[in-house]
Design a protein around this motif. Structure first.
Motif, PDB file in Angstrom:
ATOM      1  N   UNK A 175      59.280  71.366  -7.585  1.00 31.55           N
ATOM      2  CA  UNK A 175      59.427  70.332  -8.646  1.00 31.55           C
ATOM      3  C   UNK A 175      58.745  68.917  -8.155  1.00 31.55           C
ATOM      4  N   UNK A 176      58.484  68.137  -9.087  1.00 28.70           N
ATOM      5  CA  UNK A 176      58.051  66.798  -8.852  1.00 28.70           C
ATOM      6  C   UNK A 176      58.951  65.703  -9.361  1.00 28.70           C
TER       7      UNK A 176
ATOM      8  N   UNK B 240      65.524  69.314 -13.351  1.00 25.61           N
ATOM      9  CA  UNK B 240      66.157  70.464 -12.475  1.00 25.61           C
ATOM     10  C   UNK B 240      67.499  70.363 -12.590  1.00 25.61           C
ATOM     11  N   UNK B 241      68.016  71.811 -12.318  1.00 19.06           N
ATOM     12  CA  UNK B 241      69.377  72.079 -12.532  1.00 19.06           C
ATOM     13  C   UNK B 241      70.304  71.637 -11.366  1.00 19.06           C
TER      14      UNK B 241
ATOM     15  N   UNK C 195      59.579  71.179   0.527  1.00 15.19           N
ATOM     16  CA  UNK C 195      58.510  72.072   0.772  1.00 15.19           C
ATOM     17  C   UNK C 195      57.445  71.450   1.103  1.00 15.19           C
ATOM     18  N   UNK C 196      56.954  71.123   2.333  1.00 17.90           N
ATOM     19  CA  UNK C 196      55.718  70.570   2.967  1.00 17.90           C
ATOM     20  C   UNK C 196      54.804  71.357   2.869  1.00 17.90           C
ATOM     21  N   UNK C 197      53.602  70.877   2.521  1.00 22.47           N
ATOM     22  CA  UNK C 197      52.131  71.410   2.475  1.00 22.47           C
ATOM     23  C   UNK C 197      51.170  70.309   2.074  1.00 22.47           C
TER      24      UNK C 197
ATOM     25  N   UNK D 255      56.832  68.819  -2.054  1.00 21.49           N
ATOM     26  CA  UNK D 255      57.462  68.929  -3.641  1.00 21.49           C
ATOM     27  C   UNK D 255      58.848  69.487  -3.178  1.00 21.49           C
ATOM     28  N   UNK D 256      59.767  69.316  -4.178  1.00 17.02           N
ATOM     29  CA  UNK D 256      60.994  69.632  -4.229  1.00 17.02           C
ATOM     30  C   UNK D 256      61.417  71.008  -4.408  1.00 17.02           C
TER      31      UNK D 256
END
Length: 224
Positions: free
Chosen positions: A16-17, A22-23, A118-120, A125-126
């Motif tokens: 997600x951004x 998001x739930x 989540x790093x990349x 991003x989430x």
């Protein structure tokens, strides 16, 4: 803190951004405080977290180490985390009603939950953690609203830069057997980025980046 698991095992499979829905909204937790108990040392703090706590509680960072936060080793780095207390291992900031007593200054970890990062490629991003929050009636909310942090783009840049700086520190720590270097580098990070107070009368970020520049220069010397 690194997690050596496949993201598919702990998430709904999506990234997600900020403007995505998001739930994650648990409707002000409705009296639930499960995520504020039994967290061990996992609520790791970044420099802005400690600065916020220090300013909100009107305590110097070193005073926070007496009760509210503690130091531990994470992926080679010595970093602070929130303390848990009592037989239920409750967060030290949880009040008798089971509510957060520092909500306006709560750490980034708490603002995210049940999201993770989540790093990349020097960004992140989430993702939504699916095994962490017991609430089953969560509704959708925009990521930026859920995180509830001012200057989000600047904040995201800061989080990214801090994450990759710590990774660079880890590389030095993992590649050396010099115990004095390991000790001195860890002390430098703790003292320079956490324990030395930031001036609350001015913007945090320029102060942080002055220290980050100094830290990167120090690392480049250690790598020579």
């Amino acid at each position: 803190m690194r997690r050596e698991v496949a993201i598919e095992e702990i998430s709904d499979g999506r990234l997600y951004e900020l403007n995505d829905m998001v739930k994650a909204d648990c409707h002000d937790c409705a009296g639930c405080c499960d995520c504020c108990k039994g967290m061990g040392n996992s609520v790791v703090l970044d420099p802005l977290d400690v600065h916020r706590l220090s300013a909100y509680l009107k305590k110097e960072p070193e005073k926070l180490l007496e009760r509210e936060i503690a130091l531990d080793v994470f992926d080679g780095n010595i970093l602070p985390h929130l303390c848990m207390t009592g037989p239920e291992e409750k967060c030290v900031f949880l009040n008798r009603e089971g509510r957060c007593s520092i909500h306006p200054a709560r750490p980034g970890f708490c603002r995210l939950f049940p999201l993770g990062r989540y790093y990349e490629d020097h960004s992140f991003k989430y993702f939504l953690q699916i095994h962490e929050c017991p609430k089953t009636n969560r509704s959708k909310i925009k990521v930026r609203k859920w995180i509830d942090t001012p200057d989000l783009k600047q904040y995201e840049k800061y989080i990214t830069d801090w994450h990759y700086f710590l990774k660079d520190v880890q590389e030095v720590l993992y590649e050396t057997e010099d115990t004095e270097l390991i000790r001195n580098l860890n002390l430098y990070v703790v003292n320079r980025f956490y324990l030395k107070p930031y001036d609350s009368r001015t913007d945090f970020y320029p102060q942080f980046y002055e220290r980050l520049k100094e830290g990167k220069e120090l690392l480049s010397l250690e790598c020579v």
